[in-house]
Design an enzyme around this catalytic site. Structure first.
Site, PDB file in Angstrom:
ATOM      1  CD  GLU A 126      -2.775   1.477   2.377  1.00 21.69           C
ATOM      2  OE1 GLU A 126      -2.657   0.525   3.334  1.00 21.69           O
ATOM      3  OE2 GLU A 126      -3.391   2.331   2.371  1.00 21.69           O
ATOM      4  NE  ARG A 152       3.345  -8.440  10.465  1.00 21.08           N
ATOM      5  CZ  ARG A 152       3.315  -7.237   9.476  1.00 21.08           C
ATOM      6  NH1 ARG A 152       4.361  -6.435   9.500  1.00 21.08           N
ATOM      7  NH2 ARG A 152       2.318  -7.286   8.774  1.00 21.08           N
ATOM      8  CE  LYS A 171       2.832   0.245   5.073  1.00 21.50           C
ATOM      9  NZ  LYS A 171       2.569   0.110   3.786  1.00 21.50           N
TER      10      LYS A 171
HETATM   11  P1  ATP Z   1       2.887  -2.117   8.240  1.00 23.47           P
HETATM   12  O1  ATP Z   1       2.409  -3.224   8.913  1.00 23.47           O
HETATM   13  O2  ATP Z   1       4.400  -1.997   8.399  1.00 23.47           O
HETATM   14  O3  ATP Z   1       2.165  -0.969   7.985  1.00 23.47           O
HETATM   15  P2  ATP Z   1       1.801  -3.494   5.872  1.00 23.47           P
HETATM   16  O4  ATP Z   1       1.438  -4.861   5.919  1.00 23.47           O
HETATM   17  O5  ATP Z   1       0.447  -2.633   6.239  1.00 23.47           O
HETATM   18  O6  ATP Z   1       2.908  -2.935   6.752  1.00 23.47           O
HETATM   19  P3  ATP Z   1       1.808  -3.516   3.166  1.00 23.47           P
HETATM   20  O7  ATP Z   1       2.252  -2.281   2.317  1.00 23.47           O
HETATM   21  O8  ATP Z   1       0.517  -3.664   3.092  1.00 23.47           O
HETATM   22  O9  ATP Z   1       2.072  -2.939   4.497  1.00 23.47           O
HETATM   23  O10 ATP Z   1       2.671  -4.562   2.661  1.00 23.47           O
HETATM   24  C1  ATP Z   1       3.005  -5.034   1.573  1.00 23.47           C
HETATM   25  C2  ATP Z   1       3.320  -6.301   1.828  1.00 23.47           C
HETATM   26  O11 ATP Z   1       4.612  -6.553   2.377  1.00 23.47           O
HETATM   27  C3  ATP Z   1       2.317  -7.355   2.414  1.00 23.47           C
HETATM   28  O12 ATP Z   1       2.102  -8.505   1.642  1.00 23.47           O
HETATM   29  C4  ATP Z   1       2.739  -7.433   3.711  1.00 23.47           C
HETATM   30  O13 ATP Z   1       2.299  -8.782   4.246  1.00 23.47           O
HETATM   31  C5  ATP Z   1       4.412  -7.599   3.679  1.00 23.47           C
HETATM   32  N1  ATP Z   1       4.948  -7.259   4.678  1.00 23.47           N
HETATM   33  C6  ATP Z   1       4.711  -6.074   5.623  1.00 23.47           C
HETATM   34  N2  ATP Z   1       5.621  -5.954   6.563  1.00 23.47           N
HETATM   35  C7  ATP Z   1       6.081  -7.420   6.482  1.00 23.47           C
HETATM   36  C8  ATP Z   1       6.937  -7.942   7.746  1.00 23.47           C
HETATM   37  N3  ATP Z   1       7.349  -7.248   8.604  1.00 23.47           N
HETATM   38  N4  ATP Z   1       7.572  -9.107   7.267  1.00 23.47           N
HETATM   39  C9  ATP Z   1       7.231  -9.651   6.022  1.00 23.47           C
HETATM   40  N5  ATP Z   1       6.229  -9.239   5.173  1.00 23.47           N
HETATM   41  C10 ATP Z   1       5.936  -7.923   5.546  1.00 23.47           C
HETATM   42 MG    MG Z   2      -1.250  -3.499   4.893  1.00 20.91          MG
END
Ligand code: ATP
Ligand code: MG
Length: 563
Positions: A36, A262, A272
């Site tokens: 995102e 994760r 984020k």
């Molecule tokens: P955050 O929780 O940091 O805000 P998010 O999951 O909301 O991150 P996205 O932009 O939706 O952020 O993530 C894009 C991809 O990266 C998704 O498939 C998510 O599952 C993966 N991702 C995000 N954080 C991690 C992590 N710490 N380890 C592995 N994969 C991750």
């Molecule tokens: Mg997300």
């Protein structure tokens, strides 16, 4: 490094793909990385990128870079651009397969109408509080919304008017009609569309109606023909909804959602939202502050794409939540730079060393080995003269027995230079601080070895005072001083765990070659650590170096104190 990069990988996701190919369920593999655009990518995203793009590479498949831009309020083109740059920098290529969920808004809207026509969705007017109250708790069934049985024609009319902008934000939502008694709360008639007047960075003000994540994500996957939709564990409970939606709708395919744990790293926050808070409140200098776990922060800190890929390979992919020691990430860059970085001498906390029996008007060029791990890297000339700089802590007037560096009467080796015997020091009469250390050299020991075979235990680095250049050196340390900065007691905030000494800047004296370093060039400063010429703040005549990582883990050694 080469070894780590070529290590065969195997994990439960690849096993599943192997089975799907063997059984003929799929002929090819299509994955996606779906960020995102509401922040910069971090090392956790790198894990997901390496996983998804790595699978596509190894199976001769395809990995789409898809922006999951369905929630306009926090999204921005700045983030889109940084994500593209970071994925590319990590070494991955999506070819023509760059997609935006917002390009499917029209299609998604049509799928929503299809649901309404099939009696699988209804427009609901419960307030958010009522919505929550009706939904209930996992152990008790929820209550049906009074609008649940609204006729399809009326739902369709209301939904079209929602799209046309006739209602206020939040006045109506479209809900899937599933099962208010399901033990899985996500199946209790989840909202799938909401009214929100927000400017979208790509579709502008064309829409005031936006799909919810759970509705949109499966459709995005299906539209793109994804075979394996890999996401993190928190989405496991969403999978029944993902599958239900795709089962109801006339979609091109039904991807398999697979969840993995994760990445969590010690001494690091990864959300984020929290990273944005650090940026917004000027706790750090920006998303690319070298202490940030963002991909651009790690890049500026001096990490290489290969070291990050090697790290992601080593941590593996599992279904169990765990906490990875940040020392492993540091190990990966150390391991690579040990092979590749040119060695040079830099004195971070300089004090003068005067070689009293060396002619005042003489300079000679000594030979330094650029990289003992790489014979191809050759040698360089290092100027030597009567006045040098050494590290302040390489001299002790009253030293313990096992102190093998300079102390009165003790002989040490100047790296690439001569053996010298310490003869004393000069102090500032007011403060007592040492202003000069004195020594005499043995002219027979040029290069560092005595013809009579006598041995010295200590070797120290130095620079010639007249030839040294000034440089700013930024000594970075962990941004947080506890392993789990997210764990805070009631009433606390994660910023309570910030390490006040995470950045220290010193004025160093460096070898002439370091003054000519180009931005982004990496070195090992002998005995000190690995450093990179900062890409942003270095300029001709003004060298700025960032410490990538210390040579040894000073943190663990000092029991958690800053080095
Ligand atoms: P955050 O929780 O940091 O805000 P998010 O999951 O909301 O991150 P996205 O932009 O939706 O952020 O993530 C894009 C991809 O990266 C998704 O498939 C998510 O599952 C993966 N991702 C995000 N954080 C991690 C992590 N710490 N380890 C592995 N994969 C991750
Ligand atoms: Mg997300």
């Amino acid at each position: 490094m080469a070894d780590a990069d070529n290590m065969p990988v195997s994990n439960f996701i690849r096993d599943m793909i192997d089975r799907d190919l063997a059984s003929g369920k799929h002929q090819n593999v299509i994955t996606r990385f779906p960020p995102e655009p509401n922040g910069y990518l971090h090392i956790g995203h790198a894990k997901s990128i390496c996983l998804n793009f790595g699978i596509a590479q190894d199976y001769n498949g395809q990995c789409n870079l898809r922006f999951d831009d369905t929630n306009p309020t926090a999204e921005d083109v700045e983030y889109v651009e940084s994500i593209i740059e970071d994925v590319r920098w990590l070494g991955f290529d999506w070819g023509k397969n760059l997609f935006f969920a917002s390009d499917y808004f029209e299609q998604m809207y049509m799928y929503a109408e299809e649901m309404i026509r099939k009696g699988l969705a209804y427009v609901c007017t419960l307030t958010p509080d009522e919505f929550k109250d009706y939904r209930g708790v996992p152990t008790r069934p929820g209550k049906n919304s009074p609008w649940r049985d609204r006729p399809a024609a009326e739902n369709l009319d209301l939904f079209r008017r929602m799209k046309a902008g006739e209602f206020a934000d939040g006045e109506y939502v479209l809900r899937a009609r599933i099962d208010m008694a399901s033990p899985n709360l996500h199946l209790r008639d989840p909202a799938i569309y909401r009214i929100r007047r927000a400017h979208h960075h790509r579709t502008g003000d064309r829409w005031c109606l936006y799909p919810m994540y759970d509705f949109a994500h499966g459709l995005e996957d299906a539209i793109e023909g994804i075979t394996h939709s890999i996401c993190t564990l928190e989405f496991e409970v969403h999978r029944p909804l993902y599958d239900w939606l795709l089962d109801q709708l006339d979609v091109p395919c039904h991807p398999q959602q697979i969840e993995f744990a994760r990445l969590n790293l010690t001494y690091t926050v990864m959300s984020k939202r929290k990273l944005l808070e650090l940026v917004k409140n000027d706790v750090v200098s920006g998303w690319d502050d070298p202490r940030m776990p963002t991909v651009c922060g790690l890049r500026r800190r001096g990490y290489t794409p290969a070291s990050i890929r090697a790290f992601c390979r080593r941590i593996g992919v599992t279904k169990t939540d765990s906490l990875t020691d940040i020392a492993l990430l540091e190990h990966c860059i150390r391991e690579e730079l040990n092979e590749s970085a040119i060695r040079a001498m830099a004195v971070l906390d300089p004090v003068k060393l005067v070689v009293t029996n060396y002619p005042a008007d003489k300079t000679e060029m000594l030979e330094g080995i650029n990289n003992p791990a790489d014979p191809q890297s050759g040698v360089r000339e290092i100027p030597f003269s009567r006045e040098l700089y050494i590290e302040r802590d390489d001299f002790m007037e009253e030293a313990p027995k096992k102190y093998y560096r300079l102390k009165p009467g003790q002989e040490v080796r100047l790296r690439y230079g001569y053996l010298v015997i310490c003869t004393g020091c000069v102090k500032d009469p007011a403060t007592g601080a040492v202003t000069e250390v004195h020594c005499t050299y043995d002219p027979e020991t040029r290069g560092g070895n005595a013809p009579d075979g006598r041995r010295v235990k200590g070797t120290i680095h130095w620079v010639s005072a007249a030839h040294a250049a000034d440089a700013e050196v930024r000594l970075y340390d962990r941004l947080f001083n506890v392993e789990r900065p997210d764990d805070v007691p009631e009433g606390g905030h994660f910023t309570d765990n910030l390490n006040p000494d995470s950045q220290r800047s010193v004025q160093a004296k460096v070898e002439p070659i370091l003054a000519q370093a180009s931005p982004g060039e990496r070195f090992q400063f002998e005995r000190t650590g690995y450093f990179i010429a900062d890409a942003k703040d270095s300029a001709p005549g003004k060298a700025v170096f960032n410490r990538i990582v210390a040579l040894r883990d000073s943190w663990a050694k000092a029991g958690g104190a800053s080095s």
